[in-house]
Structures are given as C-alpha cells and as structure tokens.
Design a protein around this motif. Sequence first.
Motif, PDB file in Angstrom:
ATOM      1  N   ALA A  19       2.742  -5.728  -8.520  1.00  0.00           N
ATOM      2  CA  ALA A  19       3.941  -5.437  -7.723  1.00  0.00           C
ATOM      3  C   ALA A  19       4.815  -6.680  -7.612  1.00  0.00           C
ATOM      4  CB  ALA A  19       3.537  -4.949  -6.334  1.00  0.00           C
ATOM      5  N   TYR A  22       6.372  -7.890 -11.027  1.00  0.00           N
ATOM      6  CA  TYR A  22       7.508  -7.022 -11.388  1.00  0.00           C
ATOM      7  C   TYR A  22       8.721  -7.374 -10.527  1.00  0.00           C
ATOM      8  CZ  TYR A  22       9.712  -2.353 -12.124  1.00  0.00           C
ATOM      9  OH  TYR A  22      10.545  -1.306 -12.415  1.00  0.00           O
ATOM     10  N   ASN A  56      13.433   0.397 -17.076  1.00  0.00           N
ATOM     11  CA  ASN A  56      12.547   1.277 -16.312  1.00  0.00           C
ATOM     12  C   ASN A  56      13.202   1.710 -15.005  1.00  0.00           C
ATOM     13  OD1 ASN A  56       9.832   2.449 -15.758  1.00  0.00           O
ATOM     14  ND2 ASN A  56       9.905   0.971 -14.071  1.00  0.00           N
ATOM     15  N   LEU A  60      14.175   5.486 -13.706  1.00  0.00           N
ATOM     16  CA  LEU A  60      13.793   6.004 -12.380  1.00  0.00           C
ATOM     17  C   LEU A  60      15.021   6.614 -11.685  1.00  0.00           C
ATOM     18  CD1 LEU A  60      11.807   6.202  -9.925  1.00  0.00           C
ATOM     19  CD2 LEU A  60      12.488   3.883  -9.328  1.00  0.00           C
ATOM     20  N   SER A  80       5.062   2.787  -5.896  1.00  0.00           N
ATOM     21  CA  SER A  80       6.519   2.655  -5.667  1.00  0.00           C
ATOM     22  C   SER A  80       6.998   1.219  -5.795  1.00  0.00           C
ATOM     23  CB  SER A  80       6.862   3.210  -4.291  1.00  0.00           C
ATOM     24  OG  SER A  80       5.956   2.707  -3.313  1.00  0.00           O
ATOM     25  N   GLY A  81       6.107   0.256  -5.551  1.00  0.00           N
ATOM     26  CA  GLY A  81       6.480  -1.144  -5.741  1.00  0.00           C
ATOM     27  C   GLY A  81       7.215  -1.737  -4.546  1.00  0.00           C
ATOM     28  N   ASP A 105       1.733   2.947  -2.220  1.00  0.00           N
ATOM     29  CA  ASP A 105       1.388   1.837  -3.117  1.00  0.00           C
ATOM     30  C   ASP A 105       0.072   1.231  -2.647  1.00  0.00           C
ATOM     31  OD1 ASP A 105       3.344   0.135  -5.277  1.00  0.00           O
ATOM     32  OD2 ASP A 105       1.546  -0.913  -4.547  1.00  0.00           O
ATOM     33  N   ASP A 107      -0.498  -1.969  -2.949  1.00  0.00           N
ATOM     34  CA  ASP A 107      -0.226  -3.375  -2.645  1.00  0.00           C
ATOM     35  C   ASP A 107       0.333  -3.514  -1.218  1.00  0.00           C
ATOM     36  OD1 ASP A 107       0.750  -6.117  -4.528  1.00  0.00           O
ATOM     37  OD2 ASP A 107       1.414  -5.869  -2.451  1.00  0.00           O
ATOM     38  N   ALA A 129      -2.021   3.495  -0.376  1.00  0.00           N
ATOM     39  CA  ALA A 129      -2.913   4.498  -0.963  1.00  0.00           C
ATOM     40  C   ALA A 129      -3.154   4.162  -2.432  1.00  0.00           C
ATOM     41  CB  ALA A 129      -2.293   5.887  -0.837  1.00  0.00           C
ATOM     42  N   ASP A 130      -4.253   4.718  -2.945  1.00  0.00           N
ATOM     43  CA  ASP A 130      -4.720   4.392  -4.294  1.00  0.00           C
ATOM     44  C   ASP A 130      -4.644   5.641  -5.184  1.00  0.00           C
ATOM     45  OD1 ASP A 130      -6.111   3.647  -6.558  1.00  0.00           O
ATOM     46  OD2 ASP A 130      -7.780   2.718  -5.477  1.00  0.00           O
ATOM     47  N   LEU A 131      -3.866   5.543  -6.229  1.00  0.00           N
ATOM     48  CA  LEU A 131      -3.720   6.647  -7.185  1.00  0.00           C
ATOM     49  C   LEU A 131      -5.060   7.049  -7.808  1.00  0.00           C
ATOM     50  CD1 LEU A 131      -2.095   8.441  -9.190  1.00  0.00           C
ATOM     51  CD2 LEU A 131      -1.503   6.364 -10.439  1.00  0.00           C
ATOM     52  N   ARG A 132      -6.010   6.121  -7.827  1.00  0.00           N
ATOM     53  CA  ARG A 132      -7.320   6.446  -8.408  1.00  0.00           C
ATOM     54  C   ARG A 132      -8.131   7.370  -7.494  1.00  0.00           C
ATOM     55  NH1 ARG A 132      -8.945   0.328  -9.310  1.00  0.00           N
ATOM     56  NH2 ARG A 132      -8.086   0.416  -7.208  1.00  0.00           N
ATOM     57  N   ALA A 159       5.928   3.588 -14.054  1.00  0.00           N
ATOM     58  CA  ALA A 159       5.364   2.267 -14.362  1.00  0.00           C
ATOM     59  C   ALA A 159       4.112   1.971 -13.543  1.00  0.00           C
ATOM     60  CB  ALA A 159       6.410   1.168 -14.171  1.00  0.00           C
ATOM     61  N   VAL A 160       3.275   2.968 -13.340  1.00  0.00           N
ATOM     62  CA  VAL A 160       2.029   2.726 -12.599  1.00  0.00           C
ATOM     63  C   VAL A 160       0.795   3.148 -13.396  1.00  0.00           C
ATOM     64  CG1 VAL A 160       2.222   4.913 -11.293  1.00  0.00           C
ATOM     65  CG2 VAL A 160       0.810   3.070 -10.403  1.00  0.00           C
ATOM     66  N   LEU A 163      -1.437   0.800 -15.248  1.00  0.00           N
ATOM     67  CA  LEU A 163      -2.299  -0.110 -14.488  1.00  0.00           C
ATOM     68  C   LEU A 163      -3.666   0.519 -14.237  1.00  0.00           C
ATOM     69  CD1 LEU A 163       0.520  -1.426 -12.156  1.00  0.00           C
ATOM     70  CD2 LEU A 163      -0.581  -2.677 -14.009  1.00  0.00           C
ATOM     71  N   LEU A 164      -3.839   1.750 -14.706  1.00  0.00           N
ATOM     72  CA  LEU A 164      -5.151   2.404 -14.655  1.00  0.00           C
ATOM     73  C   LEU A 164      -5.806   2.271 -16.023  1.00  0.00           C
ATOM     74  CD1 LEU A 164      -4.030   3.496 -11.977  1.00  0.00           C
ATOM     75  CD2 LEU A 164      -4.892   5.758 -12.600  1.00  0.00           C
TER      76      LEU A 164
HETATM   77  N1  SAM Z   1       7.490   2.454  -9.500  1.00  0.00           N
HETATM   78  C1  SAM Z   1       8.229   1.202  -9.349  1.00  0.00           C
HETATM   79  C2  SAM Z   1       9.181   1.063 -10.504  1.00  0.00           C
HETATM   80  O1  SAM Z   1       8.912   1.659 -11.547  1.00  0.00           O
HETATM   81  O2  SAM Z   1      10.178   0.351 -10.384  1.00  0.00           O
HETATM   82  C3  SAM Z   1       7.275   0.006  -9.287  1.00  0.00           C
HETATM   83  C4  SAM Z   1       6.404  -0.175 -10.505  1.00  0.00           C
HETATM   84  S1  SAM Z   1       5.354  -1.613 -10.425  1.00  0.00           S
HETATM   85  C5  SAM Z   1       5.388  -2.145 -12.077  1.00  0.00           C
HETATM   86  C6  SAM Z   1       3.731  -0.841 -10.333  1.00  0.00           C
HETATM   87  C7  SAM Z   1       3.277  -0.582  -8.915  1.00  0.00           C
HETATM   88  O3  SAM Z   1       2.082   0.218  -8.945  1.00  0.00           O
HETATM   89  C8  SAM Z   1       2.924  -1.844  -8.148  1.00  0.00           C
HETATM   90  O4  SAM Z   1       3.649  -1.892  -6.949  1.00  0.00           O
HETATM   91  C9  SAM Z   1       1.438  -1.743  -7.903  1.00  0.00           C
HETATM   92  O5  SAM Z   1       1.028  -2.316  -6.690  1.00  0.00           O
HETATM   93  C10 SAM Z   1       1.232  -0.241  -7.906  1.00  0.00           C
HETATM   94  N2  SAM Z   1      -0.145   0.181  -8.208  1.00  0.00           N
HETATM   95  C11 SAM Z   1      -1.004  -0.351  -9.113  1.00  0.00           C
HETATM   96  N3  SAM Z   1      -2.172   0.310  -9.104  1.00  0.00           N
HETATM   97  C12 SAM Z   1      -2.044   1.291  -8.164  1.00  0.00           C
HETATM   98  C13 SAM Z   1      -2.926   2.297  -7.677  1.00  0.00           C
HETATM   99  N4  SAM Z   1      -4.165   2.423  -8.174  1.00  0.00           N
HETATM  100  N5  SAM Z   1      -2.485   3.117  -6.720  1.00  0.00           N
HETATM  101  C14 SAM Z   1      -1.230   2.974  -6.197  1.00  0.00           C
HETATM  102  N6  SAM Z   1      -0.356   2.042  -6.624  1.00  0.00           N
HETATM  103  C15 SAM Z   1      -0.755   1.205  -7.585  1.00  0.00           C
END
Ligand code: SAM
Length: 269
Positions: A19, A22, A56, A60, A80-81, A105, A107, A129-132, A159-160, A163-164
């Motif tokens: 986060a 970025y 990106n 959005l 959401s970042g 998010d 973070d 919250a955690d997307l996983r 853009a999330v 990260l998974l």
């Molecule tokens: N969505 C925004 C955009 O596209 O401008 C922000 C994208 S930023 C690159 C990725 C975001 O995903 C970060 O804020 C990060 O903390 C969040 N993130 C990473 N892993 C995540 C997870 N498991 N659950 C929720 N958020 C997560």
Amino acid sequence: MDRPAWAPEGVDMQQASPARMYDALLGGSHNFEIDRKAAEMGKTLVPDLPRLALSNRAFLRRAVRFLADSGIRQFLDIGSGIPTAGNVHEVVQGIDPDIRVLYADIDPVAVAHSRAILRGNSRAGAIEADLRKPAELLGKAAETGLIDFDQPVGLLLVAVLHLLSDSDEPVAKVADLRAAVQPGSYVAISHLTSEMRPDDAGKLGANASTENRIGIHFRNRDGIVAMFDGWDLIEPGVVELPVWRPESERDLHEAPGRSLGLAGVGRKA
Ligand code: SAM
C-alpha cells in the motif's frame, strides 16, 4: 525515525508495504523511507513504473463510472489502498451522492487514512479485512450497514489479486465473493501481468521478494481470465489497462502492447 501521526501504533516502519510503496509511486505522502526506497528500486529496474500506477488508477476511475452509469448504487472496494486522487467515493458520489462505498484493506495505514478523509461522510466507510478470508470480510462489510447484500454490489478488486500467491487460491476467492452477491452485481479486476513484458515482470517480481519480502505475482492472460469464471465479461473483455474503454488520450498512460497490467469488468447474470 519517529512514527508520524498518520501511522497507527504497531506499524512496522522497517518493512515495506504494498500500500505504501504504491502511494510512493503515485507521489503520495503516506509512506516511509523503506517504501520510497522500494519504489525507487522498482523505477530503476522498470523506469515507466509510475505510468503503470497512473494507468491503473485511470482504469479504476473509468470502471467505477461505468458501474455507476449501469445502475450500481453500492461499492465494495477490496484492497482499496491509501486514499489518493480520484478515490472511488469522490468519483461515484459525484455522479449520485446517495451511492455508498465501503473500502476494505489489510493495511492499517490505508484504513486509518481512509477513515480520516471519510469523517462526516455517512455513505462511505473503511474496514480492515483480508481478501484471503472472504467470509470474514463479507461479514464485516455487512455489519457496517453500508453494503446491503440483497442488492447488486460493485465489487472492486483493483491491483490486489496479484498480491495473493497461487496457494492463496485467488480464483477461488473471487468465486466466493461472486457467490455472496446478487445477480446484476459487477466485478472490476486489474492485475499485473507477465503477458506483454515477461522480462520486466520477472525482474520486478524477483526484486520485490528478495529486497522487500513482498510477494508480487505477475500472471499470464489465462490466469487472469480465469478470475472472471462465472461472470459475463463486459466488452472489450480482459485487455491491457489503457485500452479498457479509454475516454481520451489522457487515459493512455502506457503504450498499448507495453502495459504491465490487464483489466476487465464482469457482470453476474
Ligand atoms: N485498489 C487501489 C488501486 O488500484 O489504486 C490500491 C491498490 S494497492 C497496489 C494494493 C492494496 O491491496 C494495498 O493497499 C494492500 O494493502 C492491499 N492488500 C494486499 N493484500 C490484501 C489482502 N489480502 N486483503 C486486503 N487487502 C490487501
């Protein structure tokens, strides 16, 4: 270095976060030295990295405008970042002030700053919250009262998902979210890809994990298209970021054929 007022207690200032990296790439101010270093290193390897971040953000904006114009009145923005120019609530509440937006998010800096800028806005909020863990995330979202899961939702996964890791099963996580929303709901996804520039994708991915202990998973087109299983893809399908319904020359931050991101929008029939 002292902890700045915007950083919640307990944040590890020696570990870069996606986060904050970025945010640094976009020229924001909610990042630590370690995040700026990581962003600089990325730019050394791939000088047009900031254009990717802008490309990106432009996707959005176009996607949420499209969803609002298609009748969506509530948005759940996952990953959401850190708030920056053109936040989802600013874009959609500019179209209809009654549209509700919930940011989610993992973070704590992103969540704290989102809450700070949303003070006084009764139709927008932020949760950690955690997307996983989609079931937990959806439960928290319902508790806020901002998202009514009996009505169509605009899900944003921008853009999330890169990260998974594969072992986090990103395709299954998107399917879990799809199962929880009503027909007429939409999903917007953008994702880093190795499709157009495999060498640059390889360099960035390797550097993120060795230098910054961050897993960034560039996927090929098939891997990203699989995330739309069960959704009807909206024209033009899964395409490079700048060519998803560009509105003007200003949207072409990256040259078509050279983008490091693929994006698309799907609708649940
Ligand atoms: N969505 C925004 C955009 O596209 O401008 C922000 C994208 S930023 C690159 C990725 C975001 O995903 C970060 O804020 C990060 O903390 C969040 N993130 C990473 N892993 C995540 C997870 N498991 N659950 C929720 N958020 C997560």
